[in-house]
Design a protein around this motif. Structure first.
Motif, PDB file in Angstrom:
ATOM      1  N   ALA A  99       0.857  -1.216   0.051  1.00  0.00           N
ATOM      2  CA  ALA A  99       0.006  -0.191  -0.128  1.00  0.00           C
ATOM      3  C   ALA A  99       0.864   1.174   0.060  1.00  0.00           C
ATOM      4  O   ALA A  99       0.373   2.316  -0.475  1.00  0.00           O
ATOM      5  CB  ALA A  99      -1.033   0.016   1.204  1.00  0.00           C
ATOM      6  N   ARG A 100       2.055   1.294   0.419  1.00  0.00           N
ATOM      7  CA  ARG A 100       2.949   2.382   0.448  1.00  0.00           C
ATOM      8  C   ARG A 100       3.545   2.779  -0.832  1.00  0.00           C
ATOM      9  O   ARG A 100       3.972   3.884  -1.312  1.00  0.00           O
ATOM     10  CB  ARG A 100       4.188   1.915   1.215  1.00  0.00           C
ATOM     11  CG  ARG A 100       3.622   1.551   2.730  1.00  0.00           C
ATOM     12  CD  ARG A 100       5.063   1.175   3.395  1.00  0.00           C
ATOM     13  NE  ARG A 100       4.701   0.929   4.742  1.00  0.00           N
ATOM     14  CZ  ARG A 100       5.519   1.326   5.982  1.00  0.00           C
ATOM     15  NH1 ARG A 100       6.488   1.860   5.869  1.00  0.00           N
ATOM     16  NH2 ARG A 100       5.019   0.846   6.989  1.00  0.00           N
ATOM     17  N   PHE A 101       3.415   1.739  -1.890  1.00  0.00           N
ATOM     18  CA  PHE A 101       3.911   1.942  -3.126  1.00  0.00           C
ATOM     19  C   PHE A 101       3.195   1.506  -4.080  1.00  0.00           C
ATOM     20  O   PHE A 101       3.305   2.000  -5.617  1.00  0.00           O
ATOM     21  CB  PHE A 101       5.476   1.417  -3.450  1.00  0.00           C
ATOM     22  CG  PHE A 101       5.555   0.164  -3.097  1.00  0.00           C
ATOM     23  CD1 PHE A 101       5.938  -0.414  -2.072  1.00  0.00           C
ATOM     24  CD2 PHE A 101       5.388  -0.795  -4.235  1.00  0.00           C
ATOM     25  CE1 PHE A 101       5.988  -1.638  -1.788  1.00  0.00           C
ATOM     26  CE2 PHE A 101       5.210  -2.273  -4.074  1.00  0.00           C
ATOM     27  CZ  PHE A 101       5.751  -2.615  -2.722  1.00  0.00           C
ATOM     28  N   GLY A 102       1.887   0.915  -4.052  1.00  0.00           N
ATOM     29  CA  GLY A 102       1.107   0.347  -4.979  1.00  0.00           C
ATOM     30  C   GLY A 102      -0.527   0.666  -4.495  1.00  0.00           C
ATOM     31  O   GLY A 102      -0.497   1.817  -3.774  1.00  0.00           O
ATOM     32  N   GLN A 103      -1.216  -0.388  -4.420  1.00  0.00           N
ATOM     33  CA  GLN A 103      -2.321  -0.164  -4.001  1.00  0.00           C
ATOM     34  C   GLN A 103      -3.138  -1.630  -3.637  1.00  0.00           C
ATOM     35  O   GLN A 103      -2.632  -2.611  -4.061  1.00  0.00           O
ATOM     36  CB  GLN A 103      -3.580   0.571  -4.828  1.00  0.00           C
ATOM     37  CG  GLN A 103      -3.584  -0.154  -6.516  1.00  0.00           C
ATOM     38  CD  GLN A 103      -2.189   0.552  -7.153  1.00  0.00           C
ATOM     39  OE1 GLN A 103      -2.164   1.799  -7.117  1.00  0.00           O
ATOM     40  NE2 GLN A 103      -1.690  -0.297  -7.953  1.00  0.00           N
ATOM     41  N   VAL A 104      -4.001  -1.396  -2.768  1.00  0.00           N
ATOM     42  CA  VAL A 104      -4.675  -2.704  -2.261  1.00  0.00           C
ATOM     43  C   VAL A 104      -6.403  -2.378  -2.577  1.00  0.00           C
ATOM     44  O   VAL A 104      -6.844  -1.536  -1.876  1.00  0.00           O
ATOM     45  CB  VAL A 104      -4.526  -2.947  -0.742  1.00  0.00           C
ATOM     46  CG1 VAL A 104      -5.327  -4.323  -0.427  1.00  0.00           C
ATOM     47  CG2 VAL A 104      -3.080  -3.248  -0.530  1.00  0.00           C
ATOM     48  N   GLU A 105      -6.905  -3.159  -3.437  1.00  0.00           N
ATOM     49  CA  GLU A 105      -8.405  -2.821  -3.663  1.00  0.00           C
ATOM     50  C   GLU A 105      -9.036  -4.126  -2.765  1.00  0.00           C
ATOM     51  O   GLU A 105      -8.625  -5.093  -2.831  1.00  0.00           O
ATOM     52  CB  GLU A 105      -8.512  -3.447  -5.066  1.00  0.00           C
ATOM     53  CG  GLU A 105     -10.032  -3.267  -5.455  1.00  0.00           C
ATOM     54  CD  GLU A 105     -10.400  -3.194  -6.796  1.00  0.00           C
ATOM     55  OE1 GLU A 105      -9.357  -3.201  -7.850  1.00  0.00           O
ATOM     56  OE2 GLU A 105     -11.427  -3.931  -7.322  1.00  0.00           O
ATOM     57  N   ILE A 106     -10.126  -3.509  -2.016  1.00  0.00           N
ATOM     58  CA  ILE A 106     -10.959  -4.239  -1.138  1.00  0.00           C
ATOM     59  C   ILE A 106     -12.143  -4.672  -1.808  1.00  0.00           C
ATOM     60  O   ILE A 106     -13.085  -3.597  -2.460  1.00  0.00           O
ATOM     61  CB  ILE A 106     -11.173  -3.525   0.222  1.00  0.00           C
ATOM     62  CG1 ILE A 106      -9.932  -3.079   0.801  1.00  0.00           C
ATOM     63  CG2 ILE A 106     -11.959  -4.058   1.111  1.00  0.00           C
ATOM     64  CD1 ILE A 106      -9.965  -2.134   2.040  1.00  0.00           C
ATOM     65  N   ARG A 107     -12.272  -5.949  -2.099  1.00  0.00           N
ATOM     66  CA  ARG A 107     -13.902  -6.356  -2.515  1.00  0.00           C
ATOM     67  C   ARG A 107     -14.585  -7.104  -1.737  1.00  0.00           C
ATOM     68  O   ARG A 107     -14.098  -8.195  -1.186  1.00  0.00           O
ATOM     69  CB  ARG A 107     -13.606  -6.988  -4.060  1.00  0.00           C
ATOM     70  CG  ARG A 107     -12.770  -6.349  -5.081  1.00  0.00           C
ATOM     71  CD  ARG A 107     -13.723  -5.121  -5.684  1.00  0.00           C
ATOM     72  NE  ARG A 107     -14.558  -6.009  -6.492  1.00  0.00           N
ATOM     73  CZ  ARG A 107     -14.331  -6.323  -7.832  1.00  0.00           C
ATOM     74  NH1 ARG A 107     -13.355  -6.101  -8.464  1.00  0.00           N
ATOM     75  NH2 ARG A 107     -15.202  -7.047  -8.425  1.00  0.00           N
ATOM     76  N   PRO A 108     -15.867  -6.789  -1.440  1.00  0.00           N
ATOM     77  CA  PRO A 108     -16.646  -7.774  -0.467  1.00  0.00           C
ATOM     78  C   PRO A 108     -16.905  -9.095  -1.317  1.00  0.00           C
ATOM     79  O   PRO A 108     -17.068  -9.081  -2.363  1.00  0.00           O
ATOM     80  CB  PRO A 108     -17.748  -7.050  -0.149  1.00  0.00           C
ATOM     81  CG  PRO A 108     -17.576  -5.533  -0.588  1.00  0.00           C
ATOM     82  CD  PRO A 108     -16.692  -5.702  -1.465  1.00  0.00           C
ATOM     83  N   VAL A 109     -16.830 -10.161  -0.601  1.00  0.00           N
ATOM     84  CA  VAL A 109     -17.150 -11.585  -1.074  1.00  0.00           C
ATOM     85  C   VAL A 109     -18.640 -11.771  -0.943  1.00  0.00           C
ATOM     86  O   VAL A 109     -18.956 -11.828   0.289  1.00  0.00           O
ATOM     87  CB  VAL A 109     -16.082 -12.548  -0.596  1.00  0.00           C
ATOM     88  CG1 VAL A 109     -16.404 -13.934  -0.951  1.00  0.00           C
ATOM     89  CG2 VAL A 109     -14.622 -12.107  -0.762  1.00  0.00           C
ATOM     90  N   ARG A 110     -19.225 -12.529  -2.039  1.00  0.00           N
ATOM     91  CA  ARG A 110     -20.576 -12.818  -1.966  1.00  0.00           C
ATOM     92  C   ARG A 110     -20.641 -13.810  -0.928  1.00  0.00           C
ATOM     93  O   ARG A 110     -20.138 -14.918  -1.111  1.00  0.00           O
ATOM     94  CB  ARG A 110     -21.130 -12.893  -3.176  1.00  0.00           C
ATOM     95  CG  ARG A 110     -21.170 -11.761  -3.913  1.00  0.00           C
ATOM     96  CD  ARG A 110     -22.087 -12.093  -5.153  1.00  0.00           C
ATOM     97  NE  ARG A 110     -22.026 -10.771  -5.887  1.00  0.00           N
ATOM     98  CZ  ARG A 110     -22.520 -10.794  -7.262  1.00  0.00           C
ATOM     99  NH1 ARG A 110     -23.113 -11.705  -7.675  1.00  0.00           N
ATOM    100  NH2 ARG A 110     -22.385  -9.727  -7.803  1.00  0.00           N
TER     101      ARG A 110
END
Length: 110
Positions: A99-110
């Motif tokens: 997360a310091r140099f890229g990104q983290v996408e959060i997706r809820p799981v069904r």
């Protein structure tokens, strides 16, 4: 609630990620998730150059070498977590070293 964390960054930064400091941060993050009992799964991925993308058009299976999107940031791994709510998921995602140099996408799981 379960959330999938899609961890991505510029693959050119991989040497930085695998540095001693980068690995130390990752192991601390990972140990924290195990201690909290929220980690359900976690895997790193090979570089996007090893990906195969599958599409079906008019009944024909089409294969393309490489990722489905051509962008410098690629998914490098994922974590499946189970936590109380989105706020906790955000706190966990923000602690991942990428997360310091890229990104983290959060997706809820069904």
């Amino acid at each position: 609630m379960r959330y999938l964390l899609l961890i991505s960054a510029d693959e050119a930064l991989e040497p930085e990620v695998i540095s001693d400091e980068g690995l130390r941060r990752f192991h601390e993050w990972f140990a924290d998730l195990e201690r909290r009992g929220v980690l359900r799964g976690h895997e790193g991925l090979h570089p996007s150059s090893m990906a195969t993308t599958v599409r079906v058009r008019d009944g024909e299976v089409l294969l393309t070498d490489g990722p489905f999107m051509e962008t410098k940031d690629q998914i490098g791994g994922f974590a499946l977590i189970e936590c109380a709510d989105l706020d906790e998921a955000v706190e966990i995602a923000a602690g991942h070293p990428a997360a310091r140099f890229g990104q983290v996408e959060i997706r809820p799981v069904r």
